[in-house]
Structure formats: C-alpha cells, structure tokens
Design a protein around this motif. Structure first.
Motif, PDB file in Angstrom:
ATOM      1  N   PHE A  18       0.860  -1.387   0.089  1.00  0.00           N
ATOM      2  CA  PHE A  18       0.327   0.264  -0.180  1.00  0.00           C
ATOM      3  C   PHE A  18       0.496   1.088  -0.344  1.00  0.00           C
ATOM      4  O   PHE A  18       1.735   1.457   0.957  1.00  0.00           O
ATOM      5  CB  PHE A  18      -1.254  -0.112   1.550  1.00  0.00           C
ATOM      6  N   GLN A  19       0.462   2.326  -0.968  1.00  0.00           N
ATOM      7  CA  GLN A  19       1.268   3.374  -1.250  1.00  0.00           C
ATOM      8  C   GLN A  19       0.437   4.668  -0.857  1.00  0.00           C
ATOM      9  O   GLN A  19      -0.625   4.573  -0.743  1.00  0.00           O
ATOM     10  CB  GLN A  19       1.740   3.666  -2.067  1.00  0.00           C
ATOM     11  N   ILE A  41      12.857   9.496  -0.867  1.00  0.00           N
ATOM     12  CA  ILE A  41      12.909   8.392  -0.608  1.00  0.00           C
ATOM     13  C   ILE A  41      13.985   7.771  -0.569  1.00  0.00           C
ATOM     14  O   ILE A  41      14.744   7.696  -1.195  1.00  0.00           O
ATOM     15  CB  ILE A  41      11.599   7.765  -0.970  1.00  0.00           C
ATOM     16  N   LYS A  42      14.243   7.854   1.014  1.00  0.00           N
ATOM     17  CA  LYS A  42      15.843   6.641   1.160  1.00  0.00           C
ATOM     18  C   LYS A  42      15.291   4.883   0.695  1.00  0.00           C
ATOM     19  O   LYS A  42      14.614   4.721   0.541  1.00  0.00           O
ATOM     20  CB  LYS A  42      15.949   6.869   2.836  1.00  0.00           C
ATOM     21  N   GLY A  63       6.286   2.760   5.762  1.00  0.00           N
ATOM     22  CA  GLY A  63       7.412   1.984   6.187  1.00  0.00           C
ATOM     23  C   GLY A  63       8.799   2.856   5.457  1.00  0.00           C
ATOM     24  O   GLY A  63       9.752   2.818   5.202  1.00  0.00           O
ATOM     25  N   ASP A  64       8.549   3.354   3.703  1.00  0.00           N
ATOM     26  CA  ASP A  64       9.219   4.314   3.424  1.00  0.00           C
ATOM     27  C   ASP A  64      10.124   4.969   4.046  1.00  0.00           C
ATOM     28  O   ASP A  64       9.531   6.288   4.951  1.00  0.00           O
ATOM     29  CB  ASP A  64       8.772   4.956   2.311  1.00  0.00           C
ATOM     30  N   THR A  81       4.361   6.023   7.657  1.00  0.00           N
ATOM     31  CA  THR A  81       2.936   5.168   8.815  1.00  0.00           C
ATOM     32  C   THR A  81       1.305   5.566   7.902  1.00  0.00           C
ATOM     33  O   THR A  81       1.480   6.522   7.004  1.00  0.00           O
ATOM     34  CB  THR A  81       3.085   5.994  10.798  1.00  0.00           C
ATOM     35  N   ASN A  82       1.183   4.726   8.800  1.00  0.00           N
ATOM     36  CA  ASN A  82      -0.757   5.053   8.372  1.00  0.00           C
ATOM     37  C   ASN A  82      -1.515   6.385   8.930  1.00  0.00           C
ATOM     38  O   ASN A  82      -2.124   6.966   7.591  1.00  0.00           O
ATOM     39  CB  ASN A  82      -1.971   3.945   8.831  1.00  0.00           C
ATOM     40  N   ASP A  83      -0.999   7.341   8.839  1.00  0.00           N
ATOM     41  CA  ASP A  83      -1.300   8.608   9.668  1.00  0.00           C
ATOM     42  C   ASP A  83       0.297   9.371   9.531  1.00  0.00           C
ATOM     43  O   ASP A  83      -0.280  10.630  10.752  1.00  0.00           O
ATOM     44  CB  ASP A  83      -1.308   8.594  11.280  1.00  0.00           C
ATOM     45  N   PHE A  84       0.287   9.140   8.379  1.00  0.00           N
ATOM     46  CA  PHE A  84       1.380  10.194   8.788  1.00  0.00           C
ATOM     47  C   PHE A  84       0.940  11.241   7.832  1.00  0.00           C
ATOM     48  O   PHE A  84      -0.128  11.145   7.255  1.00  0.00           O
ATOM     49  CB  PHE A  84       2.540   9.525   7.024  1.00  0.00           C
TER      50      PHE A  84
END
Length: 975
Positions: A18-19, A41-42, A63-64, A81-84
C-alpha cells in the motif's frame, strides 16, 4: 493540511504494497513556506521538491523513510505510517555556515570550511539596484573592495580595486572577471563619446537582476589557482538557474528618475559683477571690450544658473524583466529576457538602452553520474551619448550673465559669443554618437563520475564582443567662421576568446580524514582588433556616416592581436575531523606576452584553518562561543597584463617610399610581475551565531614591476617594455560583523557592518632619483600621491598666495615640491540593515569613506565664476583668499597654490547608498488573483550624503559628477 490517498502497487513477488499519495507544506520555525526543499525516499531514486508556496506531493509506501533537506536547515528524517501527515516544519541549523555554499572558482566550499578570504553578495542585495554594471552594485558591501564610479554617464566603466593598487601601470591593476566559469577581458572599451575618459564597462551587457551571486577572491589561497590572472583579485559572477520547484513565469517592472543631488555654492550675477569690478579697481586697469566683455557687452541683469543648465535635468530609468523556469527531476532550465534604459541629466536627447537575454540548462542522468550545465548570456547595448561637448566643470563656471546658448530657432548662438571673441561653450551640441555593443558569453560544463570519488569535468567557454561606434559631426555644431565640413569618427572593437579547461576531481574519506583534489589544465586564446578612422567632406548632413559618400577617409589605424595562455593547475584540500584544514594550490602558467626564455613560471599557495570552537576545552570554557576559526595563507600570483608582442621589434610601412620604419624596440628578457600575498584571519560566532565577527590582516607585495620604460628622444623610441626593480606593498585590516538583532515569528532584523583600513606603499625603488619616475613616486609613500609646494601664506605687499622656493634658485619646479599628499582613502566600509515584518521588508545601506580631496573653485577676479567663499576677500582683508585680481601674477599665484595643501579639504562622507522597501501581498489574496506571488517595491539610490566637502561628489573629489540620486518604483509578479 497534509493528506494522503491510499493506492496499491504490485511487487515482483505479486504482493500488494500500500502506498500513500502524500501532500503538504514545508515551512520554517515561523511558519513561512520554504521553496526548493528536497524530499527523497531513502534507498530509492524517487523524490520531489517544494514549489514557491512550500507545497509538495510524493508517492511513498508505508515503511519508507523520507528525507527533507534544505540549505541552512537541519535535515529531517521521517518514516511513513498509516497516519503520516505531510505538513513538515524544519529547524534552522545552528551551524548554518556549513550549509552556505560559496563559489571558489574551480570548486565549491562553505563559509565554515573555507581557508581563503572570499567576500560574497547575493541576489537579494543587488537585484533591485537601477545600475548598468554589476560593479556599481558592490559599493560599500564588501571589505577590501573599493569601487569608484566612472562618472554620471550611463555605461561608463567604474574602477574596482581589490586590496589596493599593485602595479605601476594603470592597466596592470584590473582584476579577473569570470562569468559562469568564462573569463572575459576586463579592459574598458575605447570610445569617442562622453564616456571617453573612463571607457565603456565590459560588464554592461549583464542584467544585474539576473545575477545569483558575486564572489570576490582576495588572498593567495583563493586566487593562486588562477595563477597570473588572479594577481589583482578575481570577480566571480554566477547567474541564476531554474529548478523544477520554481517553475513558472516571473515578471518585474520598475521605472523612476535620477537627478544630481549636490550643487556648488557659486556667485549670482550681482556678486559676480561686484567681484569683477573690484578686480579692475585693484589692478588699476581700464575696461575694454576685450578684457571686460562680461561687463561692457553682456547684459548686466541676466542670470543663468549654469549648474542647472548643464546638469539640472532629469534622467529617466526603466527596467522590464521576464523569466520563465521549469523542468523535471532530471532537467531544469531558465529563460530570461530584460530591457533597461537610462537617460542623462544633460541638455539633449541622450539615452542608454540595453536588451539582455540568458538561458540556463541543467541536466543529470537518472543515476546522477552525468551532469550537463549550459549557460548563455547575450546583451545588446545602444548608447547615444554625443562627443565634443563640454558637459564638465569648466562650463559650470561660466559668468552668470553670459548670453544664451541657443537662438530662438533652436540653433547654437554664435553671434553673441562671437562678439566677445569666443566660441559657443556647447560647440558640438548637434553631434550625434551611437555605440552598438553586442556581447555573447557562453559556457558548457560536462562532468561524469567515473567511479565513486573520481569525477571527470570539462568546461568549454566562448565570448564575443563587437562594439561599433560612429560619431557624426555636422557643420551646424561648429562656428561657421571655422570653415569646417561634415565629418564622422569611427571606432570598431572586436574581442573573441575561447577557453577549454579539462579537470579531474577526486574525493576520499577515511575515518576522520577527508581529501579533495583537483588536477586540471587551461587552454585559452584571445583575439582582438581595433579600427579607428574618420570620414570627411560629406556633401550633406544626411550623408554623414555613409563612407561611400565621404570625400576622403583619413587618420585610419588598426590593431590586431592574439593572446594565448596555457596552464596546468592542481589543488589538494585536506581536513581532519572537520576541525583542521590544509589547502595546497599549484599552477604553472604560460603566456604569449613574454619571450621564449621567460614564457612559463610557477605559482602556488598554502592555506590552513583551525576551527578551535570544536575543541572540548574551548566548548567547556567558553559556552557563549558558538564558532571560532583561525586561518592563514601565503602564496604567489603573477601578472601578465601588458601589451602583446612587446618582446619583438615592431615596424610600420612608410606611406610614400613603400619601406619600413621601426616603431617598437624589442626586449626579449622581461618577465612576470610577482605578487606575494600573506594573510591571517579570525572568525568568531557568539550566542548560536547570532553575532558574527571576522578580522583579517593582509600583506601583498608586488615586485619586478612591468612598465613601459621611457627612453631618451635620441634613441628614436619613446619607451621599451622592461622590469623595474620596484616593490609595492598593500597591507591592511578588514573587519566584518553581522548580527541577528531580532528573529521572531513576524519581525526579523539583521545588521551587517564592514570596514577596511588599507595602506599602500612603494617599499623600494633603487636609484629612483635617476629614473623617469623621480617626479612621480616617493619611496616609503603610496603610489597615488601628489607632490606639493609648501604654502607660505599671502604676501602682505602683493596680496597674492606664496609658496616656498626650497632650493632658492628663483624658479618653482619639482625640486621645490617637498610636501607629499596621500590621495588614498584612509578607511572605507558600509553599514547595512535588513528588516522584515510580515509582508513588509526594508533594506538600507550606509556607505562611509574617510579621505581628503581638492577644491578648485576659489579663483576670483578673472572672467570665471567662483565659490561664494571668496566673498570674504571682497568684504575685507581678513580672508584666507588672495587679492581679487585678473593679472598674470595673480593667475600664476593661484596655479601654484593649487599644488599646495591650501585647497585640500576633508572629503569624507557618509552616504545612504541604497534603500529598498517592499510589500509582499498576502497569499490568500494572491491566490484569488491566480498568482503565486506579488510584491510592490520602492528603491532609492544615493539619497542622502553627509559631508563637509565643498565640491560636487566626495566620492570623486575634484573630478566632477559621479553618482546620481535615483528613486524607482515597481512591481513583481510570479505566475
């Protein structure tokens, strides 16, 4: 607000990851948007960059790791994260010095790590200044950099001195100009127009608002990599480039007026006539139409303020600029065009017009190993300044009751002036001059990373300058009694150069040791030609300049030269633990201006720096000290700024006999001037660098002076190129200070100060008494001096000035000039402030100079106006000025006293050099208008000058007009 949208992508193992489509704004601690922030993005090649509003969007998987980096701010690392949330705030780097990138020529360094002395100004400091040449924008902004205006005519070449005068030759003191990596000829372009005295500035074709930064390299560590070309300092000009983050259109327009701000306090008609009549009374001479035409022939009630007539007009200035930039992650570009015009304050329709265009292209491959940078600057100047008209101080001192310059029909008034046996002071008024100059400067930089740490670079540059000037002299410009014909004068100048500089850059880091090395070569060729000729005998004014219609072409001359230069250079920079720095530079130069035996020579330098504030002992003992650095450098540079082919015999063809006759004497043995530079400096930062202090001491010694050595007339030659056994020293102190006085959310205030205390001295010149320069220089004194008589007061019997005949031989010559006047500045500098409050910003710069200058307006009695200061003599004998008289004895006494300390005055000044006020409209209002940004601005130049000097412009004491008072206003919008 930051937001994200979730989507799925399929990996090679058919798992769905998921992106999130993340968007938001990056701002600083005050909530202001930051454009140009890099988001990466590392472990990926994906990335984005914020736009002018600080906004961005990027697609990343949960997770990126995202990296947000921006110059001067601490890099922020976050995991998705999901709530980024996409809204990010960056903190200003406490050690922002390590992020400020400085152009050092062949490489970049930072303010923290530099071992050399490099001064820098940025676009925001100079881009709004209504000046023709970028040199004019530097006044008062840099320690050790002295810029003097060439005059009030637009396009005149300014004089720039970087740490003083090194050479006995005027042309041997020009610095090296480099624009986007390409060197250009710094010699002013010859002219027949009103700019003839100073010449035309070769930097005129640049658009000041298109400049990103100007760096000045001063000491040996900074300049030695340029070898002989850097003896007098290096001026690095970098133009702006585009980025994908700032894509869009920027338009700017301003207009304004300029006037002469100062006036001499001259006599009015009543006072002038009283002085003239007193002169006849004192001299006991009868008035005649020949010696008193101003009293017998001219109107006794007429009054003309000649200052107002000559330079009392208004010069209008207009500038329009349009930029477009854009691109992608790999390729960015910037296309810019501009128009600039400026008039003059003199009577007549004279104007300067400039059209400029530039293109910057930057590209890198996906793996970032290959880079391409293309820079092209093109400018067209059209200057319509006449020639042959005396717009100078001599006409300012015309009698105030002198007749009109023009007749009622607009033609020159010859009759009234002719009745007094005079020519019209504005003879030549209807002359027209047009100088067209086209300049192209282009550079292509290519680089490829062969493997990690080793990069191959090549810089390819080309410049072309073509200046064509025609001066038309119609009959109606001159006295009909002179029986002249229609004439024209022509000057054509061409300058072409190419340069190729292949380089290898190597970097290595092993634990605490970092190594940076450069090995490169320079291959350069300059060709130039100069043509001068005149056309005479045109049948009508309409045909002037059409050489096919000229009766004859006379006084034709031409020069063609080719200059070749080759060098190899290297630099090794070492640093240990980012605290201890060593920089070694070496260069071997070859110049075609020297004979085969002396064509090559070596130059080099060493620079060192110690950041002692990083030592634990200092950190614990001085917690208020946020930064401390000691640096030092020593090295040699050279100078080959002489004419070409001077080591060869020169001949010219005879016109009648068809033979040859010698015009130049060979000297194959002269060699390079050598400039040895020593420097030490300390830089301190206090209270987390809110206060910054820099102190530098320098000592430069230039020896083996290259001059045209005068020869006796009997030799058949006027001079021969040679090395003189003279050594010139420039030494001094430079102090720079910057403070962040207030740094709040809505209000910010920064102050900068610089002061230079220079000293120039001719250290040695063996047997100078027997040399041709015995009456020009004195050992132990500066080069720029005046040798003066000793003033002994007013003779009580004659009432005239007297000077000392020191050797008692009854004559007054250089043997009696034993007093030495230093014409250099004692110190100079600038004080600037930058204040911002919400959408408002205010910048102003005060320039100050301590010096002495000369006045010449105290002659009283002859047919010439004078300063009102001489009225004290009219009112009684208790006056410092001599008896009012027009006799030869009075004139002789006046001319002698001009060469004493009597007319020397304090010419120090404190000048409000620039003042800029801008208002940036609120973002919500601008957005409604469909714009990204909009601001209004006002700019003032030379608004206030505080001085006790009695002349016109204390910046150019005794030389007449210089800077004009200018006020402009405009608007800038971003689409």
């Amino acid at each position: 607000m930051g937001q994200f949208q979730v989507q799925a992508r399929t990996t090679t193992t058919n798992h769905k990851v998921f992106q999130q489509l993340i968007s938001g704004t990056v701002s600083d601690q005050q909530g202001l948007p930051l454009p140009g922030v890099n988001i990466l993005i590392k472990s990926s090649r994906q990335g984005a960059m914020t736009n002018l509003d600080g906004s961005y969007s990027i697609t990343a998987a949960i997770g990126d790791t995202l990296s947000y980096s921006f110059m001067g701010y601490t890099t922020k690392i976050l995991v998705v994260t999901n709530d980024f949330k996409g809204d990010i705030q960056l903190q200003q780097n406490a050690d922002a010095l390590s992020e400020v990138v400085i152009n050092a020529g062949y490489y970049n360094t930072t303010e923290r790590e530099r071992t050399g002395n490099i001064a820098r100004v940025t676009a925001e400091e100079i881009e709004l200044q209504p000046v023709v040449s970028p040199l004019q924008a530097l006044q008062g902004r840099m320690a050790g950099v002295e810029v003097t205006s060439g005059g009030s005519h637009p396009g005149m070449a300014s004089t720039i001195k970087i740490r003083g005068t090194n050479s006995l030759r005027e042309e041997g003191n020009y610095p090296l100009y480099i624009i986007d990596g390409v060197p250009i000829n710094s010699t002013p372009i010859e002219s027949n127009s009103l700019m003839a005295a100073a010449g035309i500035d070769p930097l005129n074709s640049l658009d000041v608002s298109n400049i990103k930064s100007i760096e000045i390299l001063k000491d040996a560590d900074a300049t030695a990599i340029y070898g002989s070309r850097g003896a007098n300092g290096v001026v690095l000009i970098t133009t702006k480039k585009g980025t994908a983050a700032t894509s869009g259109v920027t338009a700017r327009y301003y207009t304004g007026v300029a006037t002469v701000s100062e006036r001499l306090d001259l006599l009015n008609t009543r006072q002038y006539l009283a002085v003239r009549n007193r002169a006849f009374e004192n001299d006991g001479v009868e008035k005649t139409a020949r010696n008193a035409y101003d009293l017998l022939l001219w109107d006794q009630k007429r009054y003309t303020d000649w200052q107002d007539f000559i330079y009392g007009g208004t010069s209008r200035t207009t500038n329009a600029k349009l930029d477009y930039s854009g691109g992608s992650e790999q390729t960015s570009f910037r296309l810019s065009g501009g128009y600039f015009s400026q008039g003059t304050v003199y009577p007549g329709d004279y104007n300067y017009h400039k059209i400029t265009g530039s293109f910057r292209l930057n590209h890198h491959s996906k793996n970032k190993k290959f880079n391409l940078n293309l820079s092209t600057n093109y400018g067209v100047d059209v200057n319509t300044l006449t020639g042959g008209v005396s717009y100078n101080l001599s006409n300012v001192f015309l009698p105030p009751n002198a007749p009109a310059i023009f007749q009622d029909n607009g033609q020159l008034n010859w009759q009234d002036w002719g009745d007094a046996g005079l020519d019209n002071p504005l003879a030549g008024f209807f002359n027209t001059s047009e100088t067209n100059t086209n300049t192209l400067i282009t550079n292509l930089g290519l680089s490829y990373q062969l493997f990690e740490g080793l990069e191959l670079k090549t810089s390819l540059g080309y410049t072309h300058l073509n200046s064509r000037e025609i001066l038309k002299r119609p009959l109606r410009s001159y006295n009909p009694a002179d029986a002249l014909n229609h004439r024209s004068s022509h000057i054509n100048s061409y300058r072409d150069s190419w340069i190729i500089e292949p380089q290898l850059h190597y970097s290595l880091k092993v634990e605490k040791l970092a190594v940076n090395a450069i090995l490169g070569g320079t291959f350069q060729e300059n060709t130039s030609s100069l043509e001068r000729f005149q056309g005479t005998g045109y049948a009508s004014e309409a045909l002037i300049g059409n050489l096919g219609a000229a009766e004859s072409i006379v006084n034709a001359s031409g020069e063609n030269t080719t200059y070749r230069y080759a060098a190899i250079f290297s630099r090794i920079g070492l640093n240990w633990d980012r605290k201890y720095y060593l920089n070694f530079t070496g260069r071997r130069d070859g110049s075609s201006r020297f004979g085969p035996n002396n064509r090559f020579t070596n130059f080099g330098a060493i620079g060192a720096a110690w950041i002692f504030s990083d030592e634990k002992l200092i950190e614990n003992a001085l917690p208020f000290l946020s930064f401390g650095k000691l640096r030092a450098s020593y090295g040699t540079t050279g100078n080959d700024q002489i004419g070409d082919y001077g080591y060869l015999d020169a001949y010219e063809a005879t016109i009648a006999a068809g033979g040859l006759y010698p015009t130049g004497l060979a000297n194959p043995n002269y060699s390079w001037e050598i400039n040895k530079k020593l420097e030490g400096g300390m830089e301190l930062g206090f209270l987390k660098d809110r206060l910054r202090l820099g102190i530098s001491y320098y000592r430069n010694r230039s020896s083996n002076q290259l001059v045209g050595y005068p020869l006796p007339y009997l030799t058949g030659f006027t001079s021969v190129q040679a090395n003189l056994p003279a050594t010139v020293e420039n030494r001094g102190w430079e102090i720079e200070w910057t403070s962040q006085n207030f740094n709040g959310r809505d209000f910010r205030w920064q102050t900068s100060f610089n002061i230079s205390l220079p000293k120039n001295e001719l250290l040695s010149y063996p047997d100078i008494e027997q040399s041709p320069y015995a009456n020009t220089y004195r050992v132990g004194h500066p080069l720029n001096i005046s040798l003066l008589y000793n003033y002994t007061g007013i003779d009580p019997e004659t009432g005239f000035y007297t000077v000392e005949d020191s050797n008692g031989d009854g004559s007054y010559d250089y043997q009696d000039r034993n007093s030495i006047q230093d014409n250099n500045r004692s110190f100079y500098g600038g004080l600037s402030n930058q204040l911002t409050y919400k959408g408002f910003s205010l910048q102003f710069l005060w320039e100050f100079v301590k010096q002495e200058g000369r006045i010449t307006s105290f002659s009283a009695g002859a047919i010439r106006n004078a300063n009102r200061m001489i009225l004290s003599r009219l009112e009684g004998n208790d006056s410092p000025y001599q008896q009012i008289s027009q006799t030869v004895a009075a004139s002789t006494a006046y001319n002698r006293v001009l060469n004493t300390s009597f007319p020397i005055r304090d010419a120090s000044y404190f000048r409000l050099k620039t003042l800029s006020l801008a208002f940036k409209f609120p973002k919500n209002l601008v957005t409604k208008l469909g714009l990204k940004q909009m601001q209004l601005f006002l700019h003032g130049q030379n608004l206030i000058t505080i001085t006790d000097y009695d002349g016109l412009d204390p910046e150019r004491p005794g030389l007449g007009l210089g800077n004009l008072r200018t006020i402009t206003g405009g608007i800038e919008i971003n689409l």
